[in-house]
Design a protein around this motif. Structure first.
Motif, PDB file in Angstrom:
ATOM      1  N   HIS A   1       0.800  -1.226   0.000  1.00 28.36           N
ATOM      2  CA  HIS A   1       0.000   0.000   0.000  1.00 28.36           C
ATOM      3  C   HIS A   1       0.834   1.278   0.000  1.00 28.36           C
ATOM      4  O   HIS A   1       0.264   2.360  -0.094  1.00 28.36           O
ATOM      5  N   VAL A   2       2.157   1.148   0.123  1.00 23.07           N
ATOM      6  CA  VAL A   2       2.986   2.352   0.178  1.00 23.07           C
ATOM      7  C   VAL A   2       3.195   2.927  -1.216  1.00 23.07           C
ATOM      8  O   VAL A   2       3.038   2.241  -2.235  1.00 23.07           O
ATOM      9  N   LYS A   3       3.585   4.203  -1.237  1.00 25.49           N
ATOM     10  CA  LYS A   3       3.800   4.912  -2.500  1.00 25.49           C
ATOM     11  C   LYS A   3       4.944   4.311  -3.297  1.00 25.49           C
ATOM     12  O   LYS A   3       4.948   4.336  -4.532  1.00 25.49           O
ATOM     13  N   TYR A   4       5.937   3.750  -2.586  1.00 27.97           N
ATOM     14  CA  TYR A   4       7.157   3.277  -3.244  1.00 27.97           C
ATOM     15  C   TYR A   4       7.147   1.756  -3.438  1.00 27.97           C
ATOM     16  O   TYR A   4       8.199   1.124  -3.453  1.00 27.97           O
ATOM     17  N   LYS A   5       5.959   1.174  -3.584  1.00 30.69           N
ATOM     18  CA  LYS A   5       5.834  -0.271  -3.740  1.00 30.69           C
ATOM     19  C   LYS A   5       6.612  -0.781  -4.947  1.00 30.69           C
ATOM     20  O   LYS A   5       7.353  -1.775  -4.859  1.00 30.69           O
ATOM     21  N   ALA A   6       6.463  -0.119  -6.082  1.00 30.07           N
ATOM     22  CA  ALA A   6       7.132  -0.572  -7.313  1.00 30.07           C
ATOM     23  C   ALA A   6       8.647  -0.550  -7.141  1.00 30.07           C
ATOM     24  O   ALA A   6       9.343  -1.494  -7.529  1.00 30.07           O
ATOM     25  N   ARG A   7       9.163   0.516  -6.548  1.00 35.86           N
ATOM     26  CA  ARG A   7      10.609   0.646  -6.329  1.00 35.86           C
ATOM     27  C   ARG A   7      11.101  -0.466  -5.405  1.00 35.86           C
ATOM     28  O   ARG A   7      12.161  -1.063  -5.642  1.00 35.86           O
ATOM     29  N   PHE A   8      10.329  -0.773  -4.358  1.00 33.39           N
ATOM     30  CA  PHE A   8      10.742  -1.792  -3.401  1.00 33.39           C
ATOM     31  C   PHE A   8      10.819  -3.174  -4.049  1.00 33.39           C
ATOM     32  O   PHE A   8      11.817  -3.887  -3.910  1.00 33.39           O
ATOM     33  N   PHE A   9       9.774  -3.563  -4.767  1.00 35.39           N
ATOM     34  CA  PHE A   9       9.766  -4.899  -5.361  1.00 35.39           C
ATOM     35  C   PHE A   9      10.814  -5.025  -6.470  1.00 35.39           C
ATOM     36  O   PHE A   9      11.412  -6.099  -6.654  1.00 35.39           O
ATOM     37  N   TYR A  10      11.046  -3.936  -7.194  1.00 40.20           N
ATOM     38  CA  TYR A  10      12.088  -3.976  -8.223  1.00 40.20           C
ATOM     39  C   TYR A  10      13.452  -4.237  -7.585  1.00 40.20           C
ATOM     40  O   TYR A  10      14.224  -5.080  -8.055  1.00 40.20           O
ATOM     41  N   LEU A  11      13.742  -3.508  -6.502  1.00 39.19           N
ATOM     42  CA  LEU A  11      15.036  -3.666  -5.838  1.00 39.19           C
ATOM     43  C   LEU A  11      15.142  -5.023  -5.136  1.00 39.19           C
ATOM     44  O   LEU A  11      16.179  -5.675  -5.177  1.00 39.19           O
ATOM     45  N   ALA A  12      14.044  -5.449  -4.488  1.00 43.25           N
ATOM     46  CA  ALA A  12      14.066  -6.751  -3.802  1.00 43.25           C
ATOM     47  C   ALA A  12      14.307  -7.878  -4.800  1.00 43.25           C
ATOM     48  O   ALA A  12      15.044  -8.832  -4.525  1.00 43.25           O
ATOM     49  N   ASP A  13      13.682  -7.778  -5.976  1.00 47.60           N
ATOM     50  CA  ASP A  13      13.896  -8.785  -7.017  1.00 47.60           C
ATOM     51  C   ASP A  13      15.360  -8.789  -7.468  1.00 47.60           C
ATOM     52  O   ASP A  13      15.951  -9.844  -7.720  1.00 47.60           O
ATOM     53  N   LEU A  14      15.959  -7.611  -7.525  1.00 43.62           N
ATOM     54  CA  LEU A  14      17.371  -7.493  -7.896  1.00 43.62           C
ATOM     55  C   LEU A  14      18.275  -8.082  -6.814  1.00 43.62           C
ATOM     56  O   LEU A  14      19.211  -8.833  -7.104  1.00 43.62           O
ATOM     57  N   PHE A  15      17.977  -7.772  -5.556  1.00 43.06           N
ATOM     58  CA  PHE A  15      18.810  -8.244  -4.450  1.00 43.06           C
ATOM     59  C   PHE A  15      18.761  -9.770  -4.300  1.00 43.06           C
ATOM     60  O   PHE A  15      19.749 -10.392  -3.897  1.00 43.06           O
ATOM     61  N   LEU A  16      17.608 -10.368  -4.608  1.00 44.98           N
ATOM     62  CA  LEU A  16      17.429 -11.812  -4.419  1.00 44.98           C
ATOM     63  C   LEU A  16      17.676 -12.597  -5.708  1.00 44.98           C
ATOM     64  O   LEU A  16      17.343 -13.781  -5.782  1.00 44.98           O
ATOM     65  N   SER A  17      18.233 -11.956  -6.718  1.00 52.22           N
ATOM     66  CA  SER A  17      18.445 -12.634  -7.993  1.00 52.22           C
ATOM     67  C   SER A  17      19.725 -13.473  -8.014  1.00 52.22           C
ATOM     68  O   SER A  17      19.888 -14.323  -8.888  1.00 52.22           O
ATOM     69  N   SER A  18      20.604 -13.257  -7.055  1.00 54.47           N
ATOM     70  CA  SER A  18      21.859 -14.009  -7.030  1.00 54.47           C
ATOM     71  C   SER A  18      21.596 -15.484  -6.732  1.00 54.47           C
ATOM     72  O   SER A  18      20.869 -15.829  -5.796  1.00 54.47           O
ATOM     73  N   THR A  19      22.206 -16.359  -7.524  1.00 52.79           N
ATOM     74  CA  THR A  19      22.052 -17.806  -7.312  1.00 52.79           C
ATOM     75  C   THR A  19      22.977 -18.319  -6.207  1.00 52.79           C
ATOM     76  O   THR A  19      22.942 -19.507  -5.878  1.00 52.79           O
ATOM     77  N   HIS A  20      23.788 -17.435  -5.630  1.00 49.21           N
ATOM     78  CA  HIS A  20      24.722 -17.840  -4.577  1.00 49.21           C
ATOM     79  C   HIS A  20      24.141 -17.646  -3.178  1.00 49.21           C
ATOM     80  O   HIS A  20      24.823 -17.933  -2.191  1.00 49.21           O
ATOM     81  N   LEU A  21      22.912 -17.165  -3.089  1.00 56.71           N
ATOM     82  CA  LEU A  21      22.286 -17.008  -1.779  1.00 56.71           C
ATOM     83  C   LEU A  21      21.950 -18.373  -1.201  1.00 56.71           C
ATOM     84  O   LEU A  21      21.543 -19.284  -1.926  1.00 56.71           O
ATOM     85  N   PRO A  22      22.074 -18.564   0.117  1.00 60.49           N
ATOM     86  CA  PRO A  22      21.738 -19.863   0.723  1.00 60.49           C
ATOM     87  C   PRO A  22      20.249 -20.177   0.606  1.00 60.49           C
ATOM     88  O   PRO A  22      19.412 -19.273   0.609  1.00 60.49           O
TER      89      PRO A  22
END
Length: 507
Positions: free
Chosen positions: A331-352
Motif C-alpha cells: 500500500h505504500v507509495k514506493y511499492k514498485a521501487r521496493f519490489f524492483y530492488l528486492a527482485d534485484l537483491f534476491l536474484s543471485s544464485t549464490h544465496l543460501p
C-alpha cells in the motif's frame, strides 16, 4: 489604494524619461533616487519597469567605468571622485532593493530581479569597481548577498531556485554557489533549524552536478571570464570536494520526514555518482535503513550500491530486508521501487537456500492479506525465487503435509530468516489463494501445485506499477460476450418447469 490606469501610465512614462535623462547627462543624476525608490512600489508594472531601468542605467555606468575608482591614500577627493562615490552608493541601494525583490510575492518580479542581478554580476566582473588591476574580479559580495537571500529561513524559494539552476552550467557560478552553501551549512546549528531554510538548501543541492570530465582536464565554461584567475575554479577535483562536503554537512541536520524522503529518492542516481567518495554516505544510509517503513525502502538502493560497488561491509543487509516484507508494502507509495530492488537483491544464485525459502514463505504469508494488485506481483515473485533456487522446490513438493496457520512450523514473528524454520514448512498459503475471487490470481496460484512453473524467470516489470484502478480499467475495457440470463429456453410466457405462476393463472 489601487492606482488608476492613467496614473500608472504617467508613472511609467516618468521612469522612462528619467532613465533617458540620466543616460544623457549627469545633471539629472538625482533622478536615480526616484527610479530606485520605485523598485519597491506596490504596482507590479511599475516595479518591473523600475528594475529594467536600474539594469539599463548601471550596466551602462559599469561599462563606461563611471563608478570605477583607483584606490588612493589621499584624504582629499576631487569632485569627480565624490560623484563616483555617490554613484556607487546609489548602486549599492539599487542592488539591495533588487535583492529584496527576490522575496517578492509576484513570480515575475522575482525572476526579473534574479536575472538582472546575475547580469550585474557579469558586468561587474568585466568592469571592476576598484579598477582593472585589482585581483579577484568576481563580485563575491554581490553574489553572496544574493545567495543569502535565496537561502531565506522565512520564505520558500524553491521555485525561484529551480529557475536559478540554469546558471549551474557555468563552472564559476557552480563553484561559488557550493562554497557558499558549504559555509552556511557549517555555520548553522545542527538542531532546531528552520524547515524552510533546509528546503531552500536542498533546492540548490538537488540540481547541482559535477561535470563528468577527467581529473586532468580543466574546466573552462565561465560566466565571468576573469574568474579563471582562481585556479581552484578550474579543478574538477575541487568541485567534487566542495560538492561532497556540502552534502555531508547538509545531511547532518535533522531533516523533516518529507525532506528525508526527497533526499533518499535522489541520493542513488544524482548524488552518489558525483560525490568524491560515496562511502561517506554509509552512516546516513545505514541509519535510514534501520528506521523502518518508507524511509528504509528508499534507503535500499543507495545502501546496496555501496555494498555492491564500494565494498561496504554490512552483514545484516538481508536480515533487515526480510523484516521490511510486511503487509504495508502493498500500500505504500514506493511499492514498485521496493519490489524492483528486492527482485534485484534476491536474484543471485549464490544465496543460501534457507534465506531464499524464508523470503518466499514470508511473502506468501503476507499475500494472504494483500490486495489483488499486490498479489499479481507477489505470486510471480515467489515463482522467480523457486526458479532461481531449485532447492526451494521442497516448499511445494510436500503433498502429504496438510497445514494451516496454527500447526505451521514457520515462525512469522521471528526476525532472523535463519531461525524462522521456513525450510520445514510449505507454501500452503498459495493453496489458499486458489480460492481467491480474482481469476488471474487463481490461475497463478494453481500453477505451483500443478507443477506448471515455467523454466525461465518471469518478467515483473509491467506488474510493479499495478494498482486497483489499473485492474478495474482492464476489466472494464474487455469486450464481454452476450451473457445468458436463463439456462433453458422458455416455452411461452408461463412455460418453464419450475414456474409456479401457471398454477394460479391461465391464458
Amino acid at each position: 489604494m489601487k492606482m488608476k490606469s492613467s496614473e500608472k501610465k504617467q508613472v511609467l512614462l516618468e521612469i522612462k524619461q528619467k532613465t533617458n535623462n540620466c543616460l544623457n547627462s549627469r545633471k539629472h543624476a538625482n533622478d536615480l533616487i526616484d527610479i530606485i525608490s520605485k523598485v519597491q512600489d506596490d504596482e507590479e508594472s511599475i516595479v518591473l519597469a523600475s528594475i529594467r531601468s536600474v539594469h539599463k542605467l548601471f550596466s551602462h555606468y559599469l561599462e563606461v567605468s563611471e563608478m570605477c575608482m583607483e584606490q588612493t591614500a589621499s584624504e582629499e577627493l576631487s569632485k569627480e571622485d565624490k560623484y563616483k562615490l555617490w554613484l556607487r552608493d546609489r548602486y549599492k541601494d539599487a542592488v539591495e532593493s533588487l535583492i529584496e525583490m527576490l522575496l517578492h510575492l509576484n513570480t515575475s518580479v522575482q525572476e526579473l530581479a534574479l536575472s538582472v542581478l546575475m547580469k550585474l554580476v557579469t558586468q561587474e566582473s568585466k568592469h571592476p569597481l576598484m579598477g582593472k588591476d585589482v585581483k579577484g574580479p568576481f563580485p563575491l559580495n554581490l553574489f553572496k548577498n544574493m545567495l543569502k537571500t535565496l537561502l531565506s529561513s522565512e520564505v520558500n524559494n524553491e521555485a525561484l531556485l529551480n529557475r536559478f539552476q540554469e546558471y549551474y552550467e557555468f563552472d564559476d557560478i557552480r563553484y561559488y554557489t557550493m562554497k557558499h552553501v558549504l559555509s552556511e551549512c557549517q555555520q548553522k546549528p545542527k538542531q532546531d533549524i528552520a524547515e524552510i531554510w533546509l528546503g531552500n538548501v536542498f533546492a540548490i543541492l538537488e540540481n547541482l552536478l559535477v561535470p563528468s570530465v577527467s581529473k586532468d582536464q580543466d574546466l573552462k565554461k565561465f560566466l565571468c571570464q576573469k574568474s579563471v584567475e582562481n585556479h581552484k575554479i578550474t579543478s574538477v577535483v575541487e568541485h567534487r570536494r566542495l560538492y561532497s562536503c556540502s552534502w555531508v554537512e547538509f545531511l547532518k541536520f535533522k531533516l523533516t520526514a518529507t525532506l528525508y524522503r526527497k533526499v533518499l529518492v535522489i541520493i542513488h542516481e544524482k548524488v552518489m555518482p558525483n560525490i568524491a567518495s560515496p562511502l561517506v554516505l554509509s552512516d546516513f544510509l545505514i541509519e535510514s535503513y534501520d528506521i523502518g517503513g518508507a524511509i528504509s525502502l528508499l534507503a535500499l538502493s543507495g545502501l546496496f550500491e555501496l555494498i555492491q560497488k564500494h565494498n561496504l561491509h554490512y552483514p545484516d543487509f538481508y536480515e533487515k530486508l526480510y523484516v521490511l516484507f510486511e503487509p504495508t508494502i502493498f500500500h505504500v507509495k514506493y511499492k514498485a521501487r521496493f519490489f524492483y530492488l528486492a527482485d534485484l537483491f534476491l536474484s543471485s544464485t549464490h544465496l543460501p537456500s534457507y534465506l531464499v525459502a524464508a523470503f518466499a514463505k514470508r511473502l506468501a504469508r503476507i499475500s494472504l492479506v494483500a490486495p489483488p494488485s499486490g498479489l499479481l506481483v507477489s505470486v510471480p515473485f515467489i515463482f522467480n525465487l523457486i526458479i532461481r533456487h531449485p532447492n526451494c522446490k521442497s516448499l511445494i513438493h510436500r503433498p502429504d503435509m496438510e497445514m494451516d496457520f496454527d500447526d505451521d512450523p514457520y515462525d512469522h514473528l521471528e526476525k532472523d530468516p535463519a531461525k524462522c524454520k521456513a525450510t520445514e514448512s510449505c507454501l500452503w498459503e498459495l493453496k489458499t489463494l486458489q480460492h481467491h475471487y480474482h481469476p488471474d490470481i487463481i490461475k497463478l496460484s494453481k500453477k505451483i501445485y500443478d507443477g506448471d512453473i515455467p523454466d525461465m524467470v518471469l518478467d515483473l516489470s509491467d506488474k510493479f506499477e499495478l494498482s486497483a484502478n489499473d485492474l478495474f480499467e482492464k476489466e472494464c475495457s474487455k469486450k464481454l460476450k452476450t451473457t445468458a440470463v436463463t439456462f433453458e429456453p422458455p416455452k411461452g410466457l408461463l412455460g418453464t418447469k419450475d414456474d409456479k405462476i401457471g398454477l394460479c393463472w391461465t391464458l
